[in-house]
Design a protein around this motif. Sequence first.
Motif, PDB file in Angstrom:
ATOM      1  N   MET A 195      -2.976  -2.610   7.003  1.00  0.00           N
ATOM      2  CA  MET A 195      -1.703  -2.055   7.569  1.00  0.00           C
ATOM      3  C   MET A 195      -0.957  -1.742   6.123  1.00  0.00           C
ATOM      4  O   MET A 195      -1.067  -2.670   5.318  1.00  0.00           O
ATOM      5  N   PRO A 196      -0.386  -0.547   5.939  1.00  0.00           N
ATOM      6  CA  PRO A 196       0.502  -0.635   4.834  1.00  0.00           C
ATOM      7  C   PRO A 196       1.680  -1.361   4.758  1.00  0.00           C
ATOM      8  O   PRO A 196       1.880  -1.791   5.764  1.00  0.00           O
ATOM      9  N   GLY A 231      -0.339   2.832   1.105  1.00  0.00           N
ATOM     10  CA  GLY A 231       0.105   3.992   1.713  1.00  0.00           C
ATOM     11  C   GLY A 231       0.067   5.421   1.001  1.00  0.00           C
ATOM     12  O   GLY A 231      -0.418   5.350  -0.175  1.00  0.00           O
ATOM     13  N   THR A 232       0.460   6.421   1.497  1.00  0.00           N
ATOM     14  CA  THR A 232       0.330   7.796   0.829  1.00  0.00           C
ATOM     15  C   THR A 232       1.907   7.867   0.101  1.00  0.00           C
ATOM     16  O   THR A 232       2.444   7.097   0.119  1.00  0.00           O
ATOM     17  N   ILE A 233       1.946   8.950  -0.621  1.00  0.00           N
ATOM     18  CA  ILE A 233       3.066   9.307  -1.344  1.00  0.00           C
ATOM     19  C   ILE A 233       4.508   9.450  -0.165  1.00  0.00           C
ATOM     20  O   ILE A 233       5.410   9.044  -0.457  1.00  0.00           O
ATOM     21  N   LEU A 264       0.170  -8.725  -6.646  1.00  0.00           N
ATOM     22  CA  LEU A 264       0.921  -7.850  -7.173  1.00  0.00           C
ATOM     23  C   LEU A 264       1.471  -7.110  -5.718  1.00  0.00           C
ATOM     24  O   LEU A 264       1.285  -7.258  -4.608  1.00  0.00           O
ATOM     25  N   PRO A 265       2.681  -6.314  -6.116  1.00  0.00           N
ATOM     26  CA  PRO A 265       3.686  -6.112  -5.007  1.00  0.00           C
ATOM     27  C   PRO A 265       3.286  -4.647  -4.470  1.00  0.00           C
ATOM     28  O   PRO A 265       2.233  -4.176  -4.892  1.00  0.00           O
ATOM     29  N   ALA A 266       3.841  -3.972  -3.427  1.00  0.00           N
ATOM     30  CA  ALA A 266       3.609  -2.980  -2.862  1.00  0.00           C
ATOM     31  C   ALA A 266       2.158  -2.704  -2.606  1.00  0.00           C
ATOM     32  O   ALA A 266       1.663  -1.626  -2.225  1.00  0.00           O
ATOM     33  N   GLY A 267       1.169  -3.654  -2.250  1.00  0.00           N
ATOM     34  CA  GLY A 267      -0.030  -3.721  -1.705  1.00  0.00           C
ATOM     35  C   GLY A 267      -1.114  -3.216  -2.693  1.00  0.00           C
ATOM     36  O   GLY A 267      -2.234  -2.916  -2.530  1.00  0.00           O
ATOM     37  N   ALA A 268      -0.851  -3.301  -4.233  1.00  0.00           N
ATOM     38  CA  ALA A 268      -1.377  -2.856  -5.473  1.00  0.00           C
ATOM     39  C   ALA A 268      -2.657  -3.968  -5.352  1.00  0.00           C
ATOM     40  O   ALA A 268      -2.208  -5.145  -5.072  1.00  0.00           O
ATOM     41  N   THR A 269      -3.818  -3.752  -5.989  1.00  0.00           N
ATOM     42  CA  THR A 269      -4.575  -4.641  -6.213  1.00  0.00           C
ATOM     43  C   THR A 269      -5.081  -4.672  -7.727  1.00  0.00           C
ATOM     44  O   THR A 269      -5.708  -5.683  -7.914  1.00  0.00           O
TER      45      THR A 269
END
Lengths: 620, 388
Positions: A1-2, A362-364, A210-215
Amino acid sequence: MPVDPAFDPENRELYTSLMRSPDGYKFDHAVATTYSLDFETALAIPIAIVFRDAENRDEMLRSPLALLQSVERMAGRMAIYCDRGRIKEARPNAARLMALYEKTITEVAAPGGGAFHPKLWCIRFQPERKGKPIRMRLAILSRNLTNDRCWDLALCLDGTVADDICEGNEPVVGLLRALPGLANAANRPTAPKFLPSLLRDLACCWWDDLPAGATKIRFAVNGLEAGAWTPQKGERLAILSPFVSGDALKQLASGYDDPASCQLVARAEELDCIKPAIRSMFEIQTLDERATEYEQEDREEACSADLEGLHAKAYVVERGSRLHIHLGSANATTAALVPTHGGRTQNVEIMATLDGPKSRMGTIEDAVFSEGFRRLLAPYTPSEPPELGAAAAAEKALEKLRIKIAALALDLHCTQLTDTIALDVEIAGKAPSVELPEGVSCFMRAITVANERGYDAAALLSKAQPRMTLGSVPLSEVSRWLGIRLRDEQTGVEVAFTLGARLVGLPDGRDAAVLRAHIANVENFFRYLSLLLGSLGEGSFLESEAAGEGQWLRRLGQGGTSLLEPMVRALSFDGGELAEIDQLIKRLEDPDGRTSIVPPEFCALWASFAPLLATKGARR
Amino acid sequence: MSYLAWIDFDPEERRRAQTLIDLFKQPEARDELGLGTVRDGLADLLFPGTSTIQTRLRYMLFIPWIYLEAQGRKATQAERIVIARDLEFQLSEALLRGGETIGVIGRDAGRNLKRLASSVYWAGLNTLGIRTLAGSHSTFMSYGPESLKDHDLKLWSSNLPKPPADFLVETCFALTEGEAAFLRDRIESHAGASLLNELARKGKTFTEDWPWQVSEDTISDANRAILRHAERFSGVMYGASLLYNLLLALRAADRPNAKKHADADTLAADYRSRIEVWKSELDHLALGDWDLDDLFGLIGRTSHNLTKSSRDFIRGWVTIARDGTGPVEADHHAIELLKQREHGLKRMKARLLHDAPLERWSGASGDARLDFRWGIASRYLGELADAG
């Protein structure tokens, strides 16, 4: 989930929370970079570190003793680098304290001739208990070290120092390593002692989560070496950039065929200056007028200078199954992104890239254009580009002159007179002379000198006169900061800024004199003591409002016995407070042997503590 | 604490940003003509301690209880701040568990809530003397268990009711009799002269739409006078908002590519008819003997600073409303006055003069009548009356 949309306007953090130590850790050292800087904001930083919970910036900045104490503690543990000539004009009170802070701030220049633009903090925290690893924090921001009220973004990463090198950090390490060398070669200060070890730790720091779901995280620096960072191409692109230029926008949009796949949010007055053909490559929005102004109904005069609107710089790319969020200091301008003939960009910039699967990031549409953020946006309607009026033209000319003058290496010579210090300014090194254009004057003054108009510096700048006197000041008011004011006589337009010089022949004891001048009396001495001891927790001096003020201070002032408790506590916690008191008492002794501020009762009490301090020191 | 976020330099800045974001959530709840100073000044006189973002009266007790709880913990100042924050989240959960749906701060945002109830009520708590020490939230958290035992140090009103044992588990907004008595007493001692106090003493519910419709003969002459100012101000300035919106609708109808306002003609007709109704009700306001200096003097007694340009605008509009004969939309003085006012407040963003800002007009800008926070105050009065 985003995850939650990163650009949602409700997603906010305080700048000063960057300075807050992780649990079980304490602030050790920090390096910061910024384009512009104002002294008051810079002073809010040591305050935020020393008084960890100090949330009210203005309240704190009005408390000279709190400033004094936090700067005293922190000055040697921080290094701040900013673009030459971009320190704002200072108010006298803040300026006076900057004597203690002056070694902390170094002005640097971009090798490519543009702006030194990165805004970052790299902070090291030491564990309070042995055996725990060192921790670090790296923040990449769009916010300068000023009090501008803009829409700015920050990426903050916490990490742990390990034994092996984290290759990805190399661009940041390289930038920080280069900093001392970017100062004016003719009289540059020595690099801070802690820098090499901080860089070693940064090189081996691994970021926790990492924030924002980054890997993945990557860093890039423009303007130091040949080659330039630019976002990788994908299927869709969204740009937030207050400032834009045609060339840079063209470069960014190339490869995207449909304007609907390139979204741009920028300032309207910047967009007005872009050719319609280039604008047509994007779907363009601006920040709604209402998002750029605060409620100002009670103001007689609409004031735009401090409400600058959008200032964040971000490039978000959808690329296959992944999303890249790039953010940092680079605007979508030629100076930031397009290499010149030297192969590097004019500006020095830093960018960080968060990279992760769209399924998490998520997308843009999800990440950037959340409902909350969309509410702040309005479609862009072109207006005629503004005509350059006489005042604007004069300001532009003065700005060019500012850069020339800021490039000079200045030495400020101190000569001891009977009870003051005479100050003379001189151009160091072999820089070319600066001729002032017709109708433009340049005034210079030592920042604490009473002559607010300043001294006419035309002859000095043209090298017709090798030295210029800037009057004389008491020892406690000697600092390396010069107030410079450029004035166009015809339009009355002025540009004012602060420039650092190198102090030559500074007599001993200046810092102690500053301390004595600010403490000045017994009452302040006790207040200051309460600050030194207060950071232990209970009874913070923040009770300085009407009702609370007395309580703690009165008890402290009532005599030796009430001081005993906090001092004993300080002794047992051994946080270094007693050593600071010891140093304070020594520095407050008047060098001429006149009466001391320190009351004899306290000296008597202190006499029983000093030996304990000595044995503690010996045991270490 | 890794994050990617918008950044504020200090809490004050964050508060401003929050206000701004709130503004976008309630479209056009904006003070387009700069009447906020008089609105807030009169509201402070009539209903001290209230604010438009407050919701329910019992928060005036919940907040002190939560802070006392946090202050009683052996912890550092920073830790207590975190504790209090957490307790506030627990409170919203407890209220939801207790079946409350209306006015629960944090109902939708949950733990992501950015503006805590304590910050919404902080100033009001001080105005009504429930919080007795000046200072910020963090100042309060610098006081620990020892400070609470110190009888010289007064942080909270001494006869503050005790919290119900389980208020952080399950609770509601209904006030107990004792709590209502305490709140009435606070209002009495800290806002004794206010209308809020006079009506609170009645112990009844008020259902009138506007505060000046309340027909209680025990309202003091002083408050009657303030209400009369409020009624006239609300009535007269409503016309300025209607004309402002009408002028925008006419401009929007003129614009060839006004995509957003295809219905501009309908809007204009609507505003025209509302202006007619407004004009017909002006007589009732007896503007001929309205002493504006007296109104400005009243505002001067509050913390609000009424600028000269605002006073001039109000005087100008009152003159137009009082003396105008023909249709107001053809009155050049009226139109010029609004243009100047908007330009003075918004410069390049003035919608009557510039097209780009007009594009962003929603069709209704600040076109509601001022009620001086009567909505909040009458709810509070009802809650006091219902206590038991």
